[in-house]
Design a protein around this motif. Structure first.
Motif, PDB file in Angstrom:
ATOM      1  N   PRO A 100       0.800  -1.231   0.000  1.00 45.99           N
ATOM      2  CA  PRO A 100       0.000   0.000   0.000  1.00 45.99           C
ATOM      3  C   PRO A 100       0.823   1.268   0.000  1.00 45.99           C
ATOM      4  O   PRO A 100       0.357   2.312  -0.430  1.00 45.99           O
ATOM      5  CB  PRO A 100      -0.817  -0.119   1.283  1.00 45.99           C
ATOM      6  CG  PRO A 100       0.004  -0.995   2.173  1.00 45.99           C
ATOM      7  CD  PRO A 100       0.663  -1.982   1.250  1.00 45.99           C
ATOM      8  N   TYR A 101       2.031   1.183   0.511  1.00 52.30           N
ATOM      9  CA  TYR A 101       2.812   2.409   0.653  1.00 52.30           C
ATOM     10  C   TYR A 101       3.601   2.756  -0.596  1.00 52.30           C
ATOM     11  O   TYR A 101       3.970   3.891  -0.792  1.00 52.30           O
ATOM     12  CB  TYR A 101       3.782   2.267   1.829  1.00 52.30           C
ATOM     13  CG  TYR A 101       3.105   1.921   3.126  1.00 52.30           C
ATOM     14  CD1 TYR A 101       3.278   0.675   3.700  1.00 52.30           C
ATOM     15  CD2 TYR A 101       2.285   2.836   3.762  1.00 52.30           C
ATOM     16  CE1 TYR A 101       2.655   0.349   4.886  1.00 52.30           C
ATOM     17  CE2 TYR A 101       1.658   2.515   4.951  1.00 52.30           C
ATOM     18  CZ  TYR A 101       1.854   1.271   5.508  1.00 52.30           C
ATOM     19  OH  TYR A 101       1.240   0.942   6.674  1.00 52.30           O
ATOM     20  N   GLU A 102       3.880   1.771  -1.439  1.00 56.98           N
ATOM     21  CA  GLU A 102       4.723   2.040  -2.607  1.00 56.98           C
ATOM     22  C   GLU A 102       3.842   2.518  -3.737  1.00 56.98           C
ATOM     23  O   GLU A 102       3.250   1.725  -4.468  1.00 56.98           O
ATOM     24  CB  GLU A 102       5.505   0.784  -2.975  1.00 56.98           C
ATOM     25  CG  GLU A 102       6.529   0.411  -1.924  1.00 56.98           C
ATOM     26  CD  GLU A 102       7.275  -0.859  -2.249  1.00 56.98           C
ATOM     27  OE1 GLU A 102       7.916  -1.416  -1.350  1.00 56.98           O
ATOM     28  OE2 GLU A 102       7.212  -1.297  -3.407  1.00 56.98           O
ATOM     29  N   GLN A 103       3.747   3.827  -3.843  1.00 61.75           N
ATOM     30  CA  GLN A 103       2.870   4.429  -4.825  1.00 61.75           C
ATOM     31  C   GLN A 103       3.679   4.956  -6.004  1.00 61.75           C
ATOM     32  O   GLN A 103       4.722   5.580  -5.821  1.00 61.75           O
ATOM     33  CB  GLN A 103       2.055   5.542  -4.177  1.00 61.75           C
ATOM     34  CG  GLN A 103       1.203   5.019  -3.027  1.00 61.75           C
ATOM     35  CD  GLN A 103       0.223   6.030  -2.497  1.00 61.75           C
ATOM     36  OE1 GLN A 103      -0.046   7.040  -3.114  1.00 61.75           O
ATOM     37  NE2 GLN A 103      -0.317   5.745  -1.329  1.00 61.75           N
ATOM     38  N   TYR A 104       3.173   4.709  -7.174  1.00 59.12           N
ATOM     39  CA  TYR A 104       3.815   5.135  -8.411  1.00 59.12           C
ATOM     40  C   TYR A 104       3.018   6.311  -8.968  1.00 59.12           C
ATOM     41  O   TYR A 104       1.814   6.194  -9.191  1.00 59.12           O
ATOM     42  CB  TYR A 104       3.864   3.985  -9.411  1.00 59.12           C
ATOM     43  CG  TYR A 104       4.790   2.870  -8.988  1.00 59.12           C
ATOM     44  CD1 TYR A 104       4.391   1.951  -8.025  1.00 59.12           C
ATOM     45  CD2 TYR A 104       6.059   2.750  -9.541  1.00 59.12           C
ATOM     46  CE1 TYR A 104       5.237   0.928  -7.620  1.00 59.12           C
ATOM     47  CE2 TYR A 104       6.910   1.734  -9.148  1.00 59.12           C
ATOM     48  CZ  TYR A 104       6.497   0.823  -8.181  1.00 59.12           C
ATOM     49  OH  TYR A 104       7.334  -0.172  -7.788  1.00 59.12           O
ATOM     50  N   PHE A 105       3.727   7.397  -9.221  1.00 58.43           N
ATOM     51  CA  PHE A 105       3.068   8.627  -9.636  1.00 58.43           C
ATOM     52  C   PHE A 105       3.110   8.829 -11.134  1.00 58.43           C
ATOM     53  O   PHE A 105       4.090   8.471 -11.801  1.00 58.43           O
ATOM     54  CB  PHE A 105       3.728   9.839  -8.963  1.00 58.43           C
ATOM     55  CG  PHE A 105       3.354  10.007  -7.519  1.00 58.43           C
ATOM     56  CD1 PHE A 105       3.995   9.285  -6.536  1.00 58.43           C
ATOM     57  CD2 PHE A 105       2.351  10.896  -7.150  1.00 58.43           C
ATOM     58  CE1 PHE A 105       3.651   9.428  -5.204  1.00 58.43           C
ATOM     59  CE2 PHE A 105       1.999  11.049  -5.824  1.00 58.43           C
ATOM     60  CZ  PHE A 105       2.648  10.317  -4.846  1.00 58.43           C
ATOM     61  N   GLY A 106       2.062   9.449 -11.644  1.00 59.04           N
ATOM     62  CA  GLY A 106       2.045   9.912 -13.017  1.00 59.04           C
ATOM     63  C   GLY A 106       2.712  11.274 -13.113  1.00 59.04           C
ATOM     64  O   GLY A 106       3.113  11.852 -12.095  1.00 59.04           O
TER      65      GLY A 106
END
Lengths: 114, 116
Positions: A100-106
């Motif tokens: 949940p914590y590893e977020q990939y941004f646009g």
């Protein structure tokens, strides 16, 4: 493997108008979060969608609303635009509940309200 | 209420030297911390993270240190390279309340410039 994509890249709107921003998550991801980044500031959490429902919400008014589709893509809608809504809007995807914590941004959508 | 603070707006270092970026937080419920790097016209890119059960995590040239008693974390880059020049954000998250959907609270960012 396509990363997170957002459209449009730039947008200019007038005060009082409404805007819709779009996001497609990274392949395999099922959760989309939206952030607002004002100039010189860090991103601020708006809300997060998982299983087509809003799961968490930050300190943003009801003028900000969203939607998640069955294919996990998402929209951010802002009504009655104010000058202060001018910002970079970032979409991030992740895989809940595994990471949940590893977020990939646009790359973001730059919204200018005049 | 700024729960995550990066008090240095900018940092300038010489290529090959160490870069140390600092971050302080106030919410004791935060249990996971991340560093992101951002280039102009791009979204933030995940760099390294650390769980609150650890005090150090290392990945190549990047090391993150966590001092829970001081509510402070730092990112060390050794050796620094010109390509490291970017804005660095620290972020924190909490699984409190049974939810672990990963809402991130970001600091304001530090602009790192590495001179050749």
């Amino acid at each position: 493997d396509a990363g997170v994509t957002q459209s449009p890249t730039h947008l200019i709107k007038t005060r009082g108008q409404q805007v819709t921003l779009r996001c497609s998550p990274k392949s395999g991801h099922d959760t989309v979060s939206w952030y607002q980044q004002a100039l010189g500031q860090g991103p601020q959490f708006i809300f997060q969608y998982y299983e087509e429902e809003e799961r968490q919400r930050g300190n943003f008014p009801d003028r900000f609303s969203g939607h998640q589709f069955p294919n996990y893509s998402s929209e951010l809608n802002v009504n009655a635009l104010l000058l202060g809504d001018s910002a970079l809007y970032l979409c991030a995807s992740s895989l809940v509940p595994v990471y949940p914590y590893e977020q990939y941004f646009g790359p973001g959508t730059r919204l200018t309200v005049t | 209420d700024q729960q995550v603070k990066q008090n240095s707006p900018s940092l300038s270092v010489q290529e090959g030297r160490i870069s140390i970026l600092n971050c302080d937080y106030t919410n004791s419920m935060f249990d996971y911390f991340l560093w992101y790097k951002k280039y102009p016209a791009e979204g933030p890119t995940f760099l390294i993270s650390i769980s609150s059960i650890k005090d150090k995590n290392e990945d190549g040239r990047f090391t993150v240190f966590l001092n829970k008693s001081a509510k402070h974390l730092s990112l060390h880059i050794v050796p620094s390279q010109p390509g490291d020049s970017a804005v660095y954000f620290c972020a924190a998250s909490s699984a409190a309340g049974g939810t672990s959907y990963g809402k991130l609270t970001f600091g304001q960012g530090t602009i790192l410039t590495v001179h050749p």
